[in-house]
Design a protein around this motif. Structure first.
Motif, PDB file in Angstrom:
ATOM      1  N   LEU A 110      50.985  96.299  23.157  1.00  0.00           N
ATOM      2  CA  LEU A 110      50.337  97.040  22.425  1.00  0.00           C
ATOM      3  C   LEU A 110      51.322  97.798  21.172  1.00  0.00           C
ATOM      4  N   ARG A 161      51.856 100.090  10.976  1.00  0.00           N
ATOM      5  CA  ARG A 161      50.790 100.530  10.337  1.00  0.00           C
ATOM      6  C   ARG A 161      50.742 100.411   8.653  1.00  0.00           C
ATOM      7  N   ARG A 201      55.176 102.223  15.631  1.00  0.00           N
ATOM      8  CA  ARG A 201      53.804 102.326  15.414  1.00  0.00           C
ATOM      9  C   ARG A 201      53.521 102.532  14.049  1.00  0.00           C
ATOM     10  N   MET A 249      44.366  97.615  13.529  1.00  0.00           N
ATOM     11  CA  MET A 249      45.294  97.164  14.154  1.00  0.00           C
ATOM     12  C   MET A 249      45.964  95.789  13.706  1.00  0.00           C
ATOM     13  N   VAL A 277      41.881  98.874  22.127  1.00  0.00           N
ATOM     14  CA  VAL A 277      42.947  97.563  22.060  1.00  0.00           C
ATOM     15  C   VAL A 277      42.877  97.136  23.590  1.00  0.00           C
ATOM     16  N   ALA A 320      49.351 100.101  18.667  1.00  0.00           N
ATOM     17  CA  ALA A 320      48.408 100.848  19.116  1.00  0.00           C
ATOM     18  C   ALA A 320      49.074 101.868  19.963  1.00  0.00           C
ATOM     19  N   TRP A 342      44.637 102.774  21.569  1.00  0.00           N
ATOM     20  CA  TRP A 342      43.890 103.059  20.376  1.00  0.00           C
ATOM     21  C   TRP A 342      44.710 102.872  19.311  1.00  0.00           C
ATOM     22  N   THR A 343      43.640 102.524  18.488  1.00  0.00           N
ATOM     23  CA  THR A 343      44.189 102.421  16.823  1.00  0.00           C
ATOM     24  C   THR A 343      43.256 102.786  15.955  1.00  0.00           C
ATOM     25  N   LYS A 400      50.781  95.709  18.144  1.00  0.00           N
ATOM     26  CA  LYS A 400      49.423  95.813  17.633  1.00  0.00           C
ATOM     27  C   LYS A 400      49.352  97.309  16.928  1.00  0.00           C
TER      28      LYS A 400
END
Length: 312
Positions: A76, A203, A199, A146, A43, A81, A140-141, A79
């Motif tokens: 981030l 998710r 995070r 994401m 990402v 991430a 990173w995801t 997202k």
């Protein structure tokens, strides 16, 4: 003794910020090589800061560097991430000499260590204009996981993390009003706290998300437009810090003051949607069928204006 040239500055200020990562190639090349991670998506996000627009003249170089890192980390965070590394571009005015550049690099070092970041490369130039900085952040995801702005559905709750309005009041406090005796509001403006702690929850539970940088109403509106839904926001449910609450209580027009807090920007919290409440977030409204953003304060519809900062 003259200041170090461009390549000496890179070696002395920035090579240590790679933290020895082989993908940075010791900053001796024109590019970095980022290895893939099986099962993960890379990402990327970019934010820029300009003196006099995003921070006040005279701000500590170290704080400028850390804010630059953190506003990108906030993207981030929204997202869901995991931060990885960044590319940096600097345009130095003549007033930003070697000592200021050293202090700037020290700010990058502090937050690089705090957030586990690797400097992967970038560019450094001079400018006759104000200090201008740009950073591209990588994270990173899990593949396909994401959290996008698109994804909100009619019936979803609208939620926000933390407290809203502190960033805008912090900028005002830096200019002398409102009073900020303990420096809380100024700290919220100069050194935002990216909500990377959300995070896992995002998710698992969020259908859409955006970071609150331009203003809560405007950034929630980004979710609505991307998702093809309308959003209803109740400003009386806005989560406020004690400092913002005291300021609000002193205002003669509460509805107008709430709009100011919800549109001022620089909070770097996360606004998101989801079918059920998410622990630690405050429900401030809902998504509905339709388009646009409806804002209420004191039980009445109110005009939020543009909803936040507009870039020309």
């Amino acid at each position: 003794m003259s200041d170090p040239d461009e390549f000496e500055q890179i070696a002395r200020l920035y090579r240590p910020l790679t933290r020895g990562a082989p993908e940075a190639l010791d900053l001796l090349d024109d590019a970095a090589v980022v290895p893939s991670r099986p099962g993960m998506d890379l990402v990327l996000t970019k934010d820029a800061l300009v003196e006099g627009v995003h921070f006040l003249a005279g701000t500590s170089p170290g704080l400028i560097a850390r804010k630059l890192v953190r506003v990108n980390l906030s993207d981030l965070a929204a997202k869901a991430a995991e931060p990885y590394g960044y590319l940096l571009a600097t345009s130095w005015p003549a007033s930003f000499g070697w000592p200021e550049r050293q202090a700037f690099a020290e700010g990058l070092r502090q937050d690089g260590e705090a957030f586990g970041l690797t400097l992967l490369g970038g560019d450094t130039t001079s400018t006759p204009g104000p200090l201008t900085l740009s950073l591209t952040m990588l994270g990173w995801t899990p593949a396909g996981r994401m959290v996008r702005r698109a994804g909100a559905r009619a019936g979803d709750l609208l939620m926000v993390s933390g407290t809203i309005g502190d960033g805008a009041l912090g900028l005002a406090a830096a200019r002398g009003d409102p009073p900020d005796p303990d420096g809380f509001l100024l700290a919220r403006y100069t050194l935002p706290q990216p909500r990377l702690d959300l995070r896992d929850a995002l998710r698992a539970r969020a259908t859409a998300a955006c970071d609150v940088s331009d203003g809560l109403v405007a950034d929630a509106g980004h979710i609505g437009r991307a998702s093809g839904v309308a959003l209803a926001i109740d400003l009386d449910r806005l989560p406020l810090s004690p400092a913002a609450g005291r300021w609000l209580d002193a205002q003669p027009d509460r509805a107008r003051a709430l709009v100011r807090l919800a549109t001022g920007g620089d909070d770097y919290e996360v606004v998101c949607t989801g079918p059920t409440p998410i622990a630690g977030l405050t429900v401030i409204g809902e998504a509905r069928a339709g388009a646009g953003v409806e804002v209420r304060a004191g039980g009445r519809l109110t005009d939020p204006g543009p909803g936040g900062w507009r870039h020309r």
